[in-house]
Design a protein around this motif. Structure first.
Motif, short mmCIF file in Angstrom:
data_model
loop_
_atom_site.label_atom_id
_atom_site.label_comp_id
_atom_site.label_asym_id
_atom_site.label_seq_id
_atom_site.Cartn_x
_atom_site.Cartn_y
_atom_site.Cartn_z
N PRO A 145 4.75 8.34 9.85
CA PRO A 145 6.28 8.52 9.52
C PRO A 145 7.17 7.70 10.62
O PRO A 145 8.30 7.54 10.29
CB PRO A 145 6.26 10.19 10.04
N GLU A 146 6.65 7.71 11.79
CA GLU A 146 7.73 6.90 12.79
C GLU A 146 7.93 5.41 12.29
O GLU A 146 8.99 5.06 12.84
CB GLU A 146 7.22 6.94 14.12
N GLN B 24 14.99 4.85 6.00
CA GLN B 24 16.34 5.90 5.99
C GLN B 24 17.27 5.50 7.00
O GLN B 24 18.65 5.32 6.74
CB GLN B 24 15.92 7.30 6.32
N VAL B 25 16.66 4.74 8.20
CA VAL B 25 17.87 4.31 8.99
C VAL B 25 18.51 3.23 8.17
O VAL B 25 19.94 3.27 8.48
CB VAL B 25 17.15 3.63 10.29
N LEU B 26 17.94 2.25 7.62
CA LEU B 26 18.73 1.20 6.82
C LEU B 26 19.54 1.86 5.77
O LEU B 26 20.77 1.36 5.65
CB LEU B 26 17.72 0.25 6.12
N ALA B 27 19.21 2.83 5.04
CA ALA B 27 20.04 3.34 4.03
C ALA B 27 21.38 3.94 4.82
O ALA B 27 22.40 3.78 4.05
CB ALA B 27 19.25 4.65 3.48
N VAL C 13 9.71 12.07 6.29
CA VAL C 13 9.38 11.28 7.70
C VAL C 13 9.29 12.27 8.77
O VAL C 13 9.19 11.67 10.02
CB VAL C 13 10.60 10.36 7.64
N LEU D 55 14.86 11.42 11.81
CA LEU D 55 15.93 10.30 11.75
C LEU D 55 16.92 10.29 12.88
O LEU D 55 17.04 9.22 13.20
CB LEU D 55 16.69 10.73 10.41
N ARG E 92 1.26 5.73 -0.80
CA ARG E 92 0.74 6.99 -0.96
C ARG E 92 0.89 7.32 -2.39
O ARG E 92 1.61 7.09 -3.19
CB ARG E 92 1.50 7.82 0.02
N ALA F 222 6.26 11.69 0.95
CA ALA F 222 6.17 12.43 2.26
C ALA F 222 7.34 12.55 3.17
O ALA F 222 8.10 11.19 2.96
CB ALA F 222 5.01 11.69 3.06
N LEU G 172 10.95 3.63 -0.63
CA LEU G 172 9.89 3.04 0.20
C LEU G 172 9.43 3.99 1.37
O LEU G 172 8.42 4.13 1.79
CB LEU G 172 10.19 1.59 0.51
N ARG H 176 7.98 4.82 8.81
CA ARG H 176 8.57 5.02 7.35
C ARG H 176 9.97 5.32 7.59
O ARG H 176 10.79 5.03 6.65
CB ARG H 176 7.80 5.97 6.76
N VAL H 177 10.49 5.82 8.77
CA VAL H 177 11.76 6.48 8.91
C VAL H 177 12.69 5.01 8.91
O VAL H 177 13.95 5.27 8.74
CB VAL H 177 12.06 7.51 10.12
N PHE H 178 12.30 4.08 9.18
CA PHE H 178 13.09 3.02 9.29
C PHE H 178 13.99 2.71 7.76
O PHE H 178 14.96 2.28 7.90
CB PHE H 178 12.54 1.59 9.50
N ALA I 95 9.66 6.96 1.45
CA ALA I 95 8.90 8.05 1.28
C ALA I 95 7.45 7.83 0.75
O ALA I 95 6.53 8.76 1.07
CB ALA I 95 9.55 8.91 0.32
N PHE I 96 7.21 6.46 0.47
CA PHE I 96 5.88 6.46 -0.18
C PHE I 96 4.96 5.19 0.57
O PHE I 96 3.61 5.32 -0.14
CB PHE I 96 6.22 5.92 -1.71
N VAL I 97 5.64 4.39 1.35
CA VAL I 97 4.61 3.39 1.95
C VAL I 97 3.65 4.17 2.58
O VAL I 97 3.72 5.21 3.22
CB VAL I 97 5.44 2.42 2.80
N ASP I 98 2.47 3.58 2.88
CA ASP I 98 1.27 4.25 3.56
C ASP I 98 1.42 3.83 5.09
O ASP I 98 0.77 2.83 5.50
CB ASP I 98 0.05 3.68 2.87
N PRO J 133 0.77 -1.15 -0.08
CA PRO J 133 -0.01 0.04 -0.11
C PRO J 133 0.99 1.23 0.02
O PRO J 133 1.56 1.43 0.89
CB PRO J 133 -0.71 -0.24 1.37
N ILE K 195 15.00 4.35 0.16
CA ILE K 195 14.55 5.65 0.51
C ILE K 195 13.33 6.08 -0.36
O ILE K 195 12.23 6.43 0.21
CB ILE K 195 15.46 6.72 -0.01
#
Lengths: 171, 105
Positions: free
Chosen positions: B57-58, B64-67, A123, A138, A117, A121, B49, B60-62, B51-54, A115, B47
């Motif tokens: 934010p807390e 970026q952490v993995l990156a 973070v 981050l 968006r 967006a 994923l 989705r930030v994973f 930004a786009f996964v539904d 799923p 990155i």
């Protein structure tokens, strides 16, 4: 066509063309400079999807450090034979492997039903956009929830660099 | 509109170009450069994923952490690999990966 999409096509085309240059050009130094272009283009893509910290890290680590280290390695391993052939006989096999991997990956990505968006967006905490940034989100996660992996990876980096010094010095 | 698929196809393209470089190049330095390209392709995917996964934010930030971890490990790998390449060059006068086959069965 929206602005971000046009920017993505420009930056993405730059990244792909520069990467093709990396694997196709006949000059080692040119390949390293092409790598610099490709990595900076990837940093631009990070900016397009609101990964500000990663874009800055990309420019610093890859644009700065990796390219310089690569150029030094090329300089220090330069052989006397000037026109050395850069590709081996596996080129057709390599091309087939690359095309197969690309097709498989693309098919998987298109078939996946994660799923998503409609728009990218940040973070950052959406509840307080004025005081929150992607950097803050981050950093908070990295130093609380991921603190132990972070420390482990810093130890890995230290050990790798000490090992590199041991390998490279005169025995 | 910019969608996740765009980033994923770009990531797949960069990764396959890296695979071609790893298989077709003879110089160890160029093989390493191609590996860097592949690591960057993975980062683009992570990155994208993030930004786009539904998800909130807390979560989705994973991505970026993995990156961040991928970038750190690739820096460590690059330093170590170039040290090995330098040692190889000093011992043999060449960094051609086709000539290094002692462990080949």
């Amino acid at each position: 066509m929206s602005g971000p999409l046009i920017a993505f096509y420009v930056v993405g085309a730059t990244a792909i063309l520069a990467s093709l240059g990396v694997v196709l050009v006949r000059n080692v130094v040119h390949a390293a400079l092409m790598l610099l272009i490709a990595l900076l283009a990837v940093a631009g893509i990070f900016l397009l999807v609101f990964a500000e910290f990663l874009a800055l890290t990309q420019v610093l680590i890859y644009g700065g450090a990796v390219t310089v280290v690569t150029l030094f390695a090329i300089m220090l391993t330069r052989t006397t034979e000037l026109r050395v052939r850069l590709d081996n006989r596996q080129r057709p096999v390599a091309a087939v492997a690359a095309i197969v991997v690309f097709s498989l990956l693309t098919a998987t990505f298109l078939a996946s039903d994660i799923p998503t968006r409609a728009t990218p967006a940040s973070v950052a905490d959406a509840a307080s956009p004025a005081t929150s940034s992607g950097f803050e989100a981050l950093g908070t996660v990295l130093f609380t929830q991921w603190a132990i992996p972070f420390e482990v990876v810093s130890l890995v980096l230290l050990v790798a660099l000490v090992g590199a010094v041991i390998f490279a010095r005169d025995a | 509109m910019l969608e996740l698929t765009h980033l994923q196809v770009l990531s797949a393209a960069l990764f396959s170009i890296g695979i071609y470089g790893v298989l077709a190049r003879r110089s160890a330095v160029l093989v390493l450069i191609s590996i860097e390209l592949m690591l960057n392709a993975v980062n683009v995917n992570l990155i994208g994923l993030a930004a786009f996964v539904d998800r909130p934010p807390e979560t989705r930030v994973f991505g970026q952490v993995l990156a961040v971890f991928v970038i750190t490990i690739s820096a460590a790998e690059l330093g170590l690999a170039f040290a090995i390449i330098l040692r190889l060059f000093r011992n043999r006068g060449s960094v051609n990966v086709d000539d290094i086959g002692e462990l080949k069965w």
